[in-house]
Design a protein around this motif. Sequence first.
Motif, PDB file in Angstrom:
ATOM      1  N   LYS A 276       7.894  79.888  77.637  1.00 15.40           N
ATOM      2  CA  LYS A 276       8.074  80.331  76.227  1.00 15.40           C
ATOM      3  C   LYS A 276       8.805  79.417  75.244  1.00 15.40           C
ATOM      4  O   LYS A 276       8.132  79.124  74.195  1.00 15.40           O
ATOM      5  N   ILE A 277       9.729  78.685  75.731  1.00 19.74           N
ATOM      6  CA  ILE A 277      10.590  77.639  74.860  1.00 19.74           C
ATOM      7  C   ILE A 277       9.943  76.576  74.541  1.00 19.74           C
ATOM      8  O   ILE A 277       9.791  75.975  73.287  1.00 19.74           O
ATOM      9  N   ALA A 278       9.049  76.018  75.614  1.00 16.43           N
ATOM     10  CA  ALA A 278       8.389  74.804  75.568  1.00 16.43           C
ATOM     11  C   ALA A 278       6.926  74.889  74.512  1.00 16.43           C
ATOM     12  O   ALA A 278       6.909  74.047  73.572  1.00 16.43           O
ATOM     13  N   ALA A 279       6.421  76.267  74.493  1.00 11.70           N
ATOM     14  CA  ALA A 279       5.461  76.252  73.457  1.00 11.70           C
ATOM     15  C   ALA A 279       6.018  76.350  72.075  1.00 11.70           C
ATOM     16  O   ALA A 279       5.496  75.655  71.165  1.00 11.70           O
ATOM     17  N   GLU A 280       7.391  76.853  71.921  1.00  8.73           N
ATOM     18  CA  GLU A 280       8.087  77.146  70.559  1.00  8.73           C
ATOM     19  C   GLU A 280       8.286  75.751  70.217  1.00  8.73           C
ATOM     20  O   GLU A 280       8.618  75.430  68.872  1.00  8.73           O
ATOM     21  N   MET A 281       8.625  74.928  71.179  1.00  3.63           N
ATOM     22  CA  MET A 281       9.220  73.194  70.841  1.00  3.63           C
ATOM     23  C   MET A 281       7.770  72.665  70.493  1.00  3.63           C
ATOM     24  O   MET A 281       7.974  71.213  70.377  1.00  3.63           O
ATOM     25  N   GLY A 282       6.504  73.107  70.459  1.00  3.54           N
ATOM     26  CA  GLY A 282       5.288  72.330  70.346  1.00  3.54           C
ATOM     27  C   GLY A 282       4.580  71.788  71.261  1.00  3.54           C
ATOM     28  O   GLY A 282       3.667  70.926  71.318  1.00  3.54           O
ATOM     29  N   LEU A 283       5.333  71.925  72.458  1.00  4.64           N
ATOM     30  CA  LEU A 283       4.409  71.231  73.666  1.00  4.64           C
ATOM     31  C   LEU A 283       3.296  72.197  74.205  1.00  4.64           C
ATOM     32  O   LEU A 283       3.269  73.515  73.880  1.00  4.64           O
ATOM     33  N   GLU A 284       2.257  71.529  74.519  1.00  3.00           N
ATOM     34  CA  GLU A 284       1.113  72.038  74.978  1.00  3.00           C
ATOM     35  C   GLU A 284       1.530  72.573  76.439  1.00  3.00           C
ATOM     36  O   GLU A 284       2.257  71.923  77.340  1.00  3.00           O
ATOM     37  N   VAL A 285       1.068  73.969  76.735  1.00  7.32           N
ATOM     38  CA  VAL A 285       1.758  74.534  77.984  1.00  7.32           C
ATOM     39  C   VAL A 285       0.510  74.765  79.057  1.00  7.32           C
ATOM     40  O   VAL A 285      -0.268  75.526  78.415  1.00  7.32           O
ATOM     41  N   ARG A 286       0.262  74.300  80.047  1.00  3.91           N
ATOM     42  CA  ARG A 286      -0.722  74.616  81.003  1.00  3.91           C
ATOM     43  C   ARG A 286      -0.022  75.189  82.300  1.00  3.91           C
ATOM     44  O   ARG A 286       0.486  74.294  83.136  1.00  3.91           O
ATOM     45  N   GLU A 287      -0.677  76.143  82.882  1.00  7.85           N
ATOM     46  CA  GLU A 287      -0.326  76.728  84.234  1.00  7.85           C
ATOM     47  C   GLU A 287      -1.828  76.262  85.089  1.00  7.85           C
ATOM     48  O   GLU A 287      -2.597  76.594  84.943  1.00  7.85           O
ATOM     49  N   ASP A 288      -1.426  75.185  85.837  1.00  6.79           N
ATOM     50  CA  ASP A 288      -2.432  74.402  86.564  1.00  6.79           C
ATOM     51  C   ASP A 288      -2.064  73.793  87.626  1.00  6.79           C
ATOM     52  O   ASP A 288      -0.843  73.153  87.852  1.00  6.79           O
ATOM     53  N   LEU A 289      -2.790  73.582  88.680  1.00  6.68           N
ATOM     54  CA  LEU A 289      -2.443  72.936  89.966  1.00  6.68           C
ATOM     55  C   LEU A 289      -2.285  71.471  89.855  1.00  6.68           C
ATOM     56  O   LEU A 289      -3.128  70.832  88.932  1.00  6.68           O
ATOM     57  N   PHE A 290      -1.332  70.929  90.539  1.00  6.11           N
ATOM     58  CA  PHE A 290      -1.238  69.450  90.409  1.00  6.11           C
ATOM     59  C   PHE A 290      -0.782  69.091  91.664  1.00  6.11           C
ATOM     60  O   PHE A 290      -0.314  69.820  92.672  1.00  6.11           O
ATOM     61  N   THR A 291      -0.780  67.666  92.095  1.00  9.03           N
ATOM     62  CA  THR A 291      -0.671  67.157  93.308  1.00  9.03           C
ATOM     63  C   THR A 291       0.559  66.333  93.182  1.00  9.03           C
ATOM     64  O   THR A 291       1.199  66.169  92.144  1.00  9.03           O
ATOM     65  N   ARG A 292       0.820  65.664  94.433  1.00  7.54           N
ATOM     66  CA  ARG A 292       1.996  64.826  94.282  1.00  7.54           C
ATOM     67  C   ARG A 292       1.590  63.378  93.325  1.00  7.54           C
ATOM     68  O   ARG A 292       2.659  63.109  93.010  1.00  7.54           O
TER      69      ARG A 292
END
Length: 293
Positions: free
Chosen positions: A218-234
């Motif tokens: 929530k804070i990140a979105a308010e700070m103007g960051l794009e927020v993605r819940e996504d899989l990522f690797t090492r």
Amino acid sequence: MSRNIYLNGEIVPEDQAKVSVFDHGYLYGDGIFEGIRAYSGRVFMLDEHIKRLYESAKTIMLEIPLTKAEMEAAIIETIKANDLKDAYIRVVVSRGIGDLGLDPRKCPEATVVIIASGIQLYPEELYQTGLKLVTVPTRRNAAEMVNPRIKSLNYLNNIMARIEANLQDAPEAIILNNDGYVAECTGDNIFIVADNTLYTPPIYAGILKGTKREVVLKIAAEMGLEVREDLFTRHDLYNAEECFLSGTAAEVIPVVEVDGRTIGDGKVGSKTTDLISRFREIANSSGREIYSE
Ligand SMILES: *Cc1c(COP(=O)(O)O)cnc(C)c1O
């Protein structure tokens, strides 16, 4: 100093707060818990923690002998009984006393324990310098086994991961899921920043849905960051610009190295720094008042 503990409806001194060796929480890790924090006389995100506790209970078919309102009152009462304004609160609900078999039908009444204490997990210095972490061999349990969404007393999987981190002198372990994607840490959720976007593993990666994870998103979105819940690797992790963890005890804590790879320039990132201060602002100015009545 001796703490006062809530045990099955009563407040008792620490040395009298004893649970039976026949409690299935002890015999089988059959039970659930919550870690909650109070800041400046207010319990932060109490409703969210209670909701998660009762959801964990529902899934394992554990009947908590208190209503949600009674549980909230018991938590407040326990904090008051210890005269605390800033506190770490541990709520444990175990299956209760049964026989030596594992059948929970033999346990008529759940055991409820609430501990309010004054701990702080990491020294303040680490919030300025960041953590150096490792990924570990033990994988997060798959959702079709003991679902990671359940905050269960059965944490041996996480403890194995923690032991593997200890063997490499790392303060936390990054755990992958069984497909090799980054899942979370032993008691914290994980985030990376790349190209002005904040990534965190989705719930279906097989993670505990952290209450502080929700706040960070929530804070990140308010700070103007794009927020993605996504899989990522090492690989994504090693090449991220910033990395940090979230959790009730750790709050938001930066990560500057993973498996010997420096993250970004090896210093705590500016977005992480902003998130930490915003997080602390919110934690210190919201929540249920403890000493209002
Ligand atoms: C409790 C926990 C978290 C963090 O949850 P919060 O509600 O943010 O404290 C993350 N991962 C695991 C495995 C946990 O047990």
